[in-house]
Design a protein around this motif. Structure first.
Motif, PDB file in Angstrom:
ATOM      1  N   PRO A  92       0.812  -1.234   0.000  1.00  0.00           N
ATOM      2  CA  PRO A  92       0.000   0.000   0.000  1.00  0.00           C
ATOM      3  C   PRO A  92       0.836   1.270   0.000  1.00  0.00           C
ATOM      4  O   PRO A  92       0.501   2.251  -0.659  1.00  0.00           O
ATOM      5  N   LYS A  93       1.946   1.249   0.748  1.00  0.00           N
ATOM      6  CA  LYS A  93       2.795   2.448   0.820  1.00  0.00           C
ATOM      7  C   LYS A  93       3.447   2.744  -0.532  1.00  0.00           C
ATOM      8  O   LYS A  93       3.465   3.891  -0.985  1.00  0.00           O
ATOM      9  N   LYS A  95       2.347   1.744  -3.430  1.00  0.00           N
ATOM     10  CA  LYS A  95       1.280   2.111  -4.357  1.00  0.00           C
ATOM     11  C   LYS A  95       0.920   3.592  -4.184  1.00  0.00           C
ATOM     12  O   LYS A  95       0.685   4.305  -5.173  1.00  0.00           O
ATOM     13  N   LYS A  96       0.911   4.063  -2.943  1.00  0.00           N
ATOM     14  CA  LYS A  96       0.602   5.472  -2.681  1.00  0.00           C
ATOM     15  C   LYS A  96       1.678   6.386  -3.262  1.00  0.00           C
ATOM     16  O   LYS A  96       1.369   7.430  -3.849  1.00  0.00           O
ATOM     17  N   GLN A  99       1.256   6.689  -6.913  1.00  0.00           N
ATOM     18  CA  GLN A  99       0.130   7.589  -7.215  1.00  0.00           C
ATOM     19  C   GLN A  99       0.562   9.049  -7.086  1.00  0.00           C
ATOM     20  O   GLN A  99       0.177   9.887  -7.902  1.00  0.00           O
ATOM     21  N   LEU A 100       1.375   9.332  -6.076  1.00  0.00           N
ATOM     22  CA  LEU A 100       1.875  10.701  -5.895  1.00  0.00           C
ATOM     23  C   LEU A 100       2.760  11.113  -7.068  1.00  0.00           C
ATOM     24  O   LEU A 100       2.757  12.285  -7.483  1.00  0.00           O
ATOM     25  N   ARG A 104       0.434   5.672 -12.614  1.00  0.00           N
ATOM     26  CA  ARG A 104      -0.714   4.805 -12.374  1.00  0.00           C
ATOM     27  C   ARG A 104      -0.788   3.625 -13.342  1.00  0.00           C
ATOM     28  O   ARG A 104      -1.537   2.679 -13.102  1.00  0.00           O
TER      29      ARG A 104
END
Length: 239
Positions: A92-93, A95-96, A99-100, A104
């Motif tokens: 999750p980290k 992936k975040k 995204q930043l 994507r």
């Protein structure tokens, strides 16, 4: 037979509209010529600036060699990131962070300003991306060949300078040369210029790479992670 007053008014109105349109067309043509001349002059100014910087670097290296020392260039301020792996197994980290960085999709590429925070973020997503220091030629090719701007939340091809003027004119970035210069030099409006640019959609690299090399770090013979100036050869295969 006398022409009705309503017809005369209509003809006068049409004549007025046609005159205004002709004047607007003439003004737009004149403005276009002036803009092209100004943009060409600005582009030449940038070319002179780049040439002077390259000459200074060569002179410094020669002077250092004569003195028996070493010339250490300034730390790079700009990185180009390319996503090379999908989302399966991504934490999750990580992936975040992607995204930043607006990564994507697979084979998306974006620019990032290098500082302590972004370097730490890059290390966190190294297994899924490759990155390095783009040259001016690479930046120009990306913008000219794969450049799209974000206008009114829409993806618009940078087919001419009007797209750049509408999106970044308020920051005195009015043509492609201005945009390239702002990105390369990581100028005061780098954030706005970079956000204006839609993430580059690159093709699969010519020749491809195996699933094994994707998992390995570049320094171990793979594709992922930091690759310094070698990013330029990698991106060239994807354009």
């Amino acid at each position: 037979m006398k022409t009705p007053e309503s017809v005369l008014k209509k003809e006068a109105t049409q004549a007025k509209i046609q005159k205004a349109q002709a004047e607007a067309t003439t003004a737009a043509t004149a403005q276009g010529v002036a803009d092209r001349e100004a943009f060409a002059k600005q582009a030449q100014t940038y070319q002179d600036e780049y040439a002077a910087a390259e000459k200074a670097a060569v002179d410094n290296r020669r002077a250092a060699k004569v003195a028996g020392g070493f010339y250490v260039p300034a730390e790079p301020k700009l990185a180009l990131i390319v996503r090379i792996r999908g989302t399966i197994g991504v934490s999750p980290k990580a992936k975040k962070v992607m995204q930043l960085f607006r990564l994507r999709q697979l084979h998306n590429a974006t620019f990032v300003k290098l500082n302590e925070a972004t370097i730490r973020m890059l290390r966190l997503i190294e297994p899924y991306v490759t990155y390095g220091y783009p040259t001016r030629a690479t930046v120009e090719k990306l913008i000219y060949k794969r450049g799209f701007g974000k206008l009114h939340k829409q993806r618009i091809a940078i087919a001419d300078n009007t797209v750049i003027q509408e999106g970044l004119g308020q920051y005195n970035i009015r043509c492609t040369a201005d945009l390239v210069h702002e990105i390369i030099t990581v100028g005061p409006h780098f954030k706005q210029a970079n956000n204006f640019l839609w993430p580059f959609k690159l093709s699969s690299p010519r020749g491809g790479f195996s699933s094994k090399t994707k998992l390995l770090h570049f320094l171990e013979g793979g594709e992922a992670g930091a690759r310094g100036d070698e990013i330029n050869k990698f991106v060239k295969k994807m354009l």
